[in-house]
Design a protein around this motif. Structure first.
Motif, PDB file in Angstrom:
ATOM      1  N   THR A   1       5.820  55.658  75.096  1.00 25.23           N
ATOM      2  CA  THR A   1       6.629  56.035  73.938  1.00 25.23           C
ATOM      3  C   THR A   1       7.432  54.819  73.502  1.00 25.23           C
ATOM      4  OG1 THR A   1       8.575  56.708  75.203  1.00 25.23           O
ATOM      5  CG2 THR A   1       6.863  58.378  74.868  1.00 25.23           C
ATOM      6  N   VAL A   2       7.923  54.848  72.277  1.00 27.29           N
ATOM      7  CA  VAL A   2       8.747  53.748  71.782  1.00 27.29           C
ATOM      8  C   VAL A   2       9.999  53.614  72.635  1.00 27.29           C
ATOM      9  CG1 VAL A   2      10.068  52.890  69.808  1.00 27.29           C
ATOM     10  CG2 VAL A   2       7.850  53.968  69.448  1.00 27.29           C
ATOM     11  N   ALA A   3      10.601  54.748  72.997  1.00 19.39           N
ATOM     12  CA  ALA A   3      11.815  54.704  73.813  1.00 19.39           C
ATOM     13  C   ALA A   3      11.566  54.012  75.147  1.00 19.39           C
ATOM     14  CB  ALA A   3      12.353  56.119  74.038  1.00 19.39           C
ATOM     15  N   GLU A   4      10.427  54.282  75.774  1.00 16.85           N
ATOM     16  CA  GLU A   4      10.128  53.653  77.055  1.00 16.85           C
ATOM     17  C   GLU A   4       9.877  52.155  76.876  1.00 16.85           C
ATOM     18  OE1 GLU A   4      10.527  54.821  79.883  1.00 16.85           O
ATOM     19  OE2 GLU A   4      10.617  56.964  79.574  1.00 16.85           O
TER      20      GLU A   4
ATOM     21  N   VAL B   1      11.292  50.238  74.589  1.00 16.33           N
ATOM     22  CA  VAL B   1      12.618  49.641  74.387  1.00 16.33           C
ATOM     23  C   VAL B   1      13.348  49.554  75.717  1.00 16.33           C
ATOM     24  CG1 VAL B   1      14.885  49.977  73.326  1.00 16.33           C
ATOM     25  CG2 VAL B   1      12.807  50.371  71.992  1.00 16.33           C
ATOM     26  N   ARG B   2      13.287  50.627  76.475  1.00  7.44           N
ATOM     27  CA  ARG B   2      13.970  50.654  77.774  1.00  7.44           C
ATOM     28  C   ARG B   2      13.429  49.559  78.690  1.00  7.44           C
ATOM     29  NH1 ARG B   2      16.761  54.131  81.162  1.00  7.44           N
ATOM     30  NH2 ARG B   2      16.168  53.965  83.338  1.00  7.44           N
ATOM     31  N   ARG B   3      12.110  49.381  78.706  1.00 13.35           N
ATOM     32  CA  ARG B   3      11.518  48.350  79.555  1.00 13.35           C
ATOM     33  C   ARG B   3      11.980  46.964  79.136  1.00 13.35           C
ATOM     34  NH1 ARG B   3       5.077  47.697  79.956  1.00 13.35           N
ATOM     35  NH2 ARG B   3       5.374  47.244  77.746  1.00 13.35           N
ATOM     36  N   SER B   4      12.066  46.726  77.836  1.00 15.99           N
ATOM     37  CA  SER B   4      12.520  45.423  77.347  1.00 15.99           C
ATOM     38  C   SER B   4      13.959  45.150  77.780  1.00 15.99           C
ATOM     39  CB  SER B   4      12.411  45.367  75.824  1.00 15.99           C
ATOM     40  OG  SER B   4      11.065  45.426  75.410  1.00 15.99           O
ATOM     41  N   LEU B   5      14.810  46.168  77.729  1.00 18.49           N
ATOM     42  CA  LEU B   5      16.203  46.002  78.127  1.00 18.49           C
ATOM     43  C   LEU B   5      16.327  45.741  79.628  1.00 18.49           C
ATOM     44  CD1 LEU B   5      17.804  48.839  75.960  1.00 18.49           C
ATOM     45  CD2 LEU B   5      18.037  46.381  75.597  1.00 18.49           C
ATOM     46  N   VAL B   6      15.588  46.502  80.412  1.00 18.08           N
ATOM     47  CA  VAL B   6      15.627  46.315  81.870  1.00 18.08           C
ATOM     48  C   VAL B   6      15.123  44.923  82.234  1.00 18.08           C
ATOM     49  CG1 VAL B   6      14.630  47.071  84.066  1.00 18.08           C
ATOM     50  CG2 VAL B   6      15.463  48.762  82.421  1.00 18.08           C
ATOM     51  N   ARG B   7      14.036  44.480  81.589  1.00 11.89           N
ATOM     52  CA  ARG B   7      13.502  43.150  81.870  1.00 11.89           C
ATOM     53  C   ARG B   7      14.511  42.067  81.510  1.00 11.89           C
ATOM     54  NH1 ARG B   7       9.394  43.001  78.544  1.00 11.89           N
ATOM     55  NH2 ARG B   7       7.919  43.955  79.994  1.00 11.89           N
ATOM     56  N   ALA B   8      15.204  42.230  80.381  1.00 15.73           N
ATOM     57  CA  ALA B   8      16.203  41.237  79.978  1.00 15.73           C
ATOM     58  C   ALA B   8      17.310  41.135  81.011  1.00 15.73           C
ATOM     59  CB  ALA B   8      16.773  41.605  78.609  1.00 15.73           C
ATOM     60  N   LEU B   9      17.730  42.269  81.563  1.00 17.61           N
ATOM     61  CA  LEU B   9      18.768  42.240  82.590  1.00 17.61           C
ATOM     62  C   LEU B   9      18.273  41.556  83.864  1.00 17.61           C
ATOM     63  CD1 LEU B   9      20.574  45.702  82.438  1.00 17.61           C
ATOM     64  CD2 LEU B   9      21.496  43.467  81.859  1.00 17.61           C
ATOM     65  N   ARG B  10      17.052  41.852  84.240  1.00 20.37           N
ATOM     66  CA  ARG B  10      16.519  41.270  85.475  1.00 20.37           C
ATOM     67  C   ARG B  10      16.340  39.764  85.352  1.00 20.37           C
ATOM     68  NH1 ARG B  10      11.853  45.777  86.885  1.00 20.37           N
ATOM     69  NH2 ARG B  10      13.189  47.221  88.024  1.00 20.37           N
TER      70      ARG B  10
ATOM     71  N   SER C   1      18.197  56.945  70.662  1.00 20.39           N
ATOM     72  CA  SER C   1      18.599  55.836  69.793  1.00 20.39           C
ATOM     73  C   SER C   1      18.685  54.570  70.630  1.00 20.39           C
ATOM     74  CB  SER C   1      19.966  56.114  69.156  1.00 20.39           C
ATOM     75  OG  SER C   1      20.983  56.123  70.140  1.00 20.39           O
ATOM     76  N   TYR C   2      18.709  53.426  69.940  1.00 15.58           N
ATOM     77  CA  TYR C   2      18.833  52.153  70.663  1.00 15.58           C
ATOM     78  C   TYR C   2      20.151  52.118  71.439  1.00 15.58           C
ATOM     79  CZ  TYR C   2      19.455  47.221  71.632  1.00 15.58           C
ATOM     80  OH  TYR C   2      19.677  46.034  72.270  1.00 15.58           O
ATOM     81  N   ARG C   3      21.216  52.565  70.822  1.00 17.55           N
ATOM     82  CA  ARG C   3      22.518  52.537  71.483  1.00 17.55           C
ATOM     83  C   ARG C   3      22.520  53.389  72.746  1.00 17.55           C
ATOM     84  NH1 ARG C   3      28.361  53.909  68.602  1.00 17.55           N
ATOM     85  NH2 ARG C   3      29.648  53.599  70.464  1.00 17.55           N
ATOM     86  N   ARG C   4      21.900  54.562  72.675  1.00 18.77           N
ATOM     87  CA  ARG C   4      21.856  55.440  73.849  1.00 18.77           C
ATOM     88  C   ARG C   4      21.036  54.817  74.973  1.00 18.77           C
ATOM     89  NH1 ARG C   4      19.953  61.463  72.816  1.00 18.77           N
ATOM     90  NH2 ARG C   4      21.808  61.325  71.473  1.00 18.77           N
ATOM     91  N   LEU C   5      19.889  54.228  74.629  1.00 18.51           N
ATOM     92  CA  LEU C   5      19.058  53.591  75.644  1.00 18.51           C
ATOM     93  C   LEU C   5      19.779  52.404  76.281  1.00 18.51           C
ATOM     94  CD1 LEU C   5      15.661  53.695  73.743  1.00 18.51           C
ATOM     95  CD2 LEU C   5      16.254  55.024  75.778  1.00 18.51           C
ATOM     96  N   LYS C   6      20.457  51.619  75.460  1.00 17.16           N
ATOM     97  CA  LYS C   6      21.199  50.473  75.961  1.00 17.16           C
ATOM     98  C   LYS C   6      22.301  50.946  76.911  1.00 17.16           C
ATOM     99  CE  LYS C   6      23.682  46.404  74.174  1.00 17.16           C
ATOM    100  NZ  LYS C   6      24.123  45.728  72.922  1.00 17.16           N
ATOM    101  N   ASP C   7      22.958  52.034  76.569  1.00 20.39           N
ATOM    102  CA  ASP C   7      24.021  52.585  77.403  1.00 20.39           C
ATOM    103  C   ASP C   7      23.460  53.036  78.744  1.00 20.39           C
ATOM    104  OD1 ASP C   7      26.854  52.961  77.229  1.00 20.39           O
ATOM    105  OD2 ASP C   7      26.531  55.125  77.242  1.00 20.39           O
ATOM    106  N   GLN C   8      22.298  53.699  78.729  1.00 20.49           N
ATOM    107  CA  GLN C   8      21.686  54.177  79.963  1.00 20.49           C
ATOM    108  C   GLN C   8      21.318  53.018  80.887  1.00 20.49           C
ATOM    109  OE1 GLN C   8      18.357  56.550  78.742  1.00 20.49           O
ATOM    110  NE2 GLN C   8      19.610  58.056  77.674  1.00 20.49           N
TER     111      GLN C   8
END
Length: 343
Positions: free
Chosen positions: A224-227, A229-238, A272-279
């Motif tokens: 899904t698009v949400a997943e 986006v979530r993967r991109s955020l997690v990878r950036a943190l790592r 939303s992007y904000r919600r995913l970023k918060d999670q």
């Protein structure tokens, strides 16, 4: 904490002291009194496995009758050789139907949806709401694991009333949820039923070794698009290549869509992007503080907060306590020294 207290309910009724179970799981017993406190998937997995051993019951002493240890593993063994998801789920429901006190699960059709249905009435059981939630979550995650693709749920409904933590269902299921329904069930696109089962006994052994963590967390299949986006955020943190997480325009560019299109697609998926970023920030913060090594100021900067006070406010909103108090609880009890980064 709702899930921690519920997981201990059966053991306590059997006269088992919960404190050693919590300590073995590296969960400070004092956290039980804080409704907004949280634990990591690793801690909860240790707790569930400890309760299973103490009660000798895969249902943790919560169901009307116990389930002998190894039952779930044997059910999975009967399914990994199936041709497609439909036959795997049908075989799994028949397997548990062999046990008089086993969960009464069914795969049904409702209009244009395929539906996981729990036909048991759990409302008379003290932790019935918890059991219903776990059964839906685990069956959804197990079905996704069989085909190695995340199956987006279209909706879910539960027979119990809306609990105080109802907002958490968005994290658990990622779909619209209704409470007070006649039955507990969840619907999805029936086209997924034709997907081939791609797992084997070797991958099953790995799943069982990590259970229930892999069945309780949202594994990143990126279907899904949400997943994505979530993967991109997690990878950036790592990777930690920048002091701030990527903004929505950067994520949109990586997915080859405009920011407006990305926002619309996330909205269509109920997030939303904000919600995913918060999670992602919340999960990373809890995991880092549990490990106890990274300075709080450095953690705040890594998560993209411009100042420490903003991080403190966000962490209190997420957990009901401050980063320093959360870490201090772990240091005093020796409970939050986890290995590996939470994802």
């Amino acid at each position: 904490m709702h899930y921690v207290r519920a997981a201990l309910g059966g053991a306590e009724r059997l006269g088992i002291d919960p404190v050693p179970l919590l300590q073995a799981a590296r969960i400070p017993p004092l956290l039980l009194g804080d409704d907004r406190a949280r634990v990591t998937p690793e801690q909860f997995t240790r707790l569930v496995n400890g309760v299973r051993r103490a009660t000798g019951d895969e249902f943790l002493g919560l169901a009307p009758a116990p389930s002998r240890q190894g039952t779930f593993a044997m059910m999975c063994c009967t399914c990994v050789g199936c041709r497609d998801l439909a036959s795997a789920v049908e075989r799994a429901t028949r397997f548990y139907g062999l046990f008089p006190a086993g969960p009464d699960l069914a795969l049904e059709r409702l209009g244009d949806d395929a539906v996981f249905t729990l036909r048991d009435d759990l409302r008379g059981i003290p932790e019935g709401a918890f059991l219903g939630e776990c059964l839906i979550v685990i069956w959804h995650r197990l079905a996704s694991w069989f085909i190695d693709r995340r199956i987006p749920l279209r909706w879910a409904e539960f027979a119990h009333p809306a609990p105080p933590y109802a907002a958490e269902y968005d994290l658990l299921l990622g779909c619209p949820v209704r409470f007070g329904a006649r039955r507990t069930r969840a619907g999805f696109d029936p086209r997924w039923l034709a997907a081939p089962v791609v797992q084997d006994e070797e991958s099953l052994a790995e799943l069982l070794r990590r259970a229930p963590a892999d069945l309780l967390t949202r594994r990143d299949y990126a279907t899904t698009v949400a997943e994505q986006v979530r993967r991109s955020l997690v990878r950036a943190l790592r990777e930690g290549r920048a002091a701030r997480l990527p903004e929505v325009a950067q994520i949109a560019a990586r997915l080859a869509v405009s920011p407006a299109t990305l926002r619309r697609r996330l909205q269509a998926e109920g997030t939303s992007y904000r919600r995913l970023k918060d999670q992602v920030r919340r999960e990373a913060a809890v995991s880092s503080l549990a490990e106890g090594q990274e300075p709080i100021a450095q953690l705040a900067a890594r998560l993209g907060f411009s100042e420490d006070t903003a991080f403190h406010r966000a962490f209190r909103r997420w957990t009901g306590t401050t980063p320093g108090a959360f870490r201090l609880d772990g240091q005093q009890t020796g409970t939050f020294r986890l290995h590996g980064q939470q994802s």
